[in-house]
Structure formats: C-alpha cells, structure tokens
Design a protein around this motif. Sequence first.
Motif, PDB file in Angstrom:
ATOM      1  N   PHE A  47       0.830  -1.197   0.000  1.00  0.00           N
ATOM      2  CA  PHE A  47       0.000   0.000   0.000  1.00  0.00           C
ATOM      3  C   PHE A  47       0.867   1.251   0.000  1.00  0.00           C
ATOM      4  O   PHE A  47       0.606   2.212  -0.742  1.00  0.00           O
ATOM      5  N   ASP A  48       1.913   1.258   0.814  1.00  0.00           N
ATOM      6  CA  ASP A  48       2.823   2.397   0.901  1.00  0.00           C
ATOM      7  C   ASP A  48       3.472   2.668  -0.454  1.00  0.00           C
ATOM      8  O   ASP A  48       3.497   3.810  -0.929  1.00  0.00           O
ATOM      9  N   TYR A 106       2.951   6.026  -2.857  1.00  0.00           N
ATOM     10  CA  TYR A 106       4.092   6.807  -3.323  1.00  0.00           C
ATOM     11  C   TYR A 106       4.188   6.795  -4.845  1.00  0.00           C
ATOM     12  O   TYR A 106       4.522   7.806  -5.453  1.00  0.00           O
ATOM     13  N   GLY A 107       3.906   5.663  -5.455  1.00  0.00           N
ATOM     14  CA  GLY A 107       3.967   5.585  -6.916  1.00  0.00           C
ATOM     15  C   GLY A 107       2.929   6.460  -7.592  1.00  0.00           C
ATOM     16  O   GLY A 107       3.227   7.169  -8.556  1.00  0.00           O
ATOM     17  N   ILE A 163       3.907  14.894  -5.233  1.00  0.00           N
ATOM     18  CA  ILE A 163       4.797  15.111  -4.089  1.00  0.00           C
ATOM     19  C   ILE A 163       6.108  15.727  -4.553  1.00  0.00           C
ATOM     20  O   ILE A 163       6.659  16.615  -3.900  1.00  0.00           O
ATOM     21  N   GLY A 164       6.620  15.272  -5.697  1.00  0.00           N
ATOM     22  CA  GLY A 164       7.861  15.835  -6.235  1.00  0.00           C
ATOM     23  C   GLY A 164       7.740  17.320  -6.516  1.00  0.00           C
ATOM     24  O   GLY A 164       8.644  18.103  -6.203  1.00  0.00           O
ATOM     25  N   LEU A 206      14.382  14.020  -7.982  1.00  0.00           N
ATOM     26  CA  LEU A 206      14.766  14.351  -6.607  1.00  0.00           C
ATOM     27  C   LEU A 206      13.893  13.621  -5.599  1.00  0.00           C
ATOM     28  O   LEU A 206      14.378  13.120  -4.583  1.00  0.00           O
ATOM     29  N   PHE A 207      12.599  13.554  -5.875  1.00  0.00           N
ATOM     30  CA  PHE A 207      11.703  12.827  -4.971  1.00  0.00           C
ATOM     31  C   PHE A 207      12.038  11.346  -4.944  1.00  0.00           C
ATOM     32  O   PHE A 207      12.139  10.742  -3.873  1.00  0.00           O
ATOM     33  N   VAL A 208      12.204  10.739  -6.099  1.00  0.00           N
ATOM     34  CA  VAL A 208      12.503   9.303  -6.165  1.00  0.00           C
ATOM     35  C   VAL A 208      13.853   9.011  -5.507  1.00  0.00           C
ATOM     36  O   VAL A 208      14.010   8.003  -4.801  1.00  0.00           O
ATOM     37  N   GLY A 209      14.822   9.902  -5.683  1.00  0.00           N
ATOM     38  CA  GLY A 209      16.121   9.726  -5.035  1.00  0.00           C
ATOM     39  C   GLY A 209      16.026   9.795  -3.521  1.00  0.00           C
ATOM     40  O   GLY A 209      16.663   9.015  -2.804  1.00  0.00           O
TER      41      GLY A 209
END
Length: 96
Positions: free
Chosen positions: A31-32, A36-37, A43-44, A59-62
Amino acid sequence: MSVAAQTVAHAMRAGRGAVAAAVIGNWLEFFDFSVYGFLAVVIGKLYFPSADSTNSLLLFVGTFAAGFSHGRSAASCGVSTRTAKDARRRSTSRSS
C-alpha cells in the motif's frame, strides 16, 4: 491431551499468528509503495519545486530510494530501531 499434542497445538497457533503478521506487513508495504507511486509527481512538485518537472520527480525518487535503502541496510547489519523507552521497559521487566 498429551504434552506433545499440546506443544504441537501451541506451535500451530503461534505459526498462524506469524503468518497473519507477515501478510499484514506485506500488505501495508505494498500500500505504501502504491501511494508513493501514484503520488510521486505531485509530491515531487510540492517538495522539490523546479522549472523542470523531471528534475522534481528524480529528486523525490532519489530521496525515497535513500530512505528505503537505509532502512534495508540498517536491518541487514542488525541495527535495532527500538527506542530507549523500549530498552528501559525490557530491562525493568528482567530485573523483577
């Protein structure tokens, strides 16, 4: 009921609890990752404003990858995430 039968019954109950805990933990992690996906772009942009949306997303994924890998590496090295309060509770329960 014999002692052996009681031991087997107790082991089966404990095993079911462990399986249930593993299923719940895996579901929460899935779920988390799903949240996020799906929200990565939003969010980024909110946390890493940039003229280029690709830069914000990377930057967000990093940031997410750094936190994810740190948790896994700490667990594989045997680092405990227990708090000091938990440690005090365990030490007082042993002494009594």
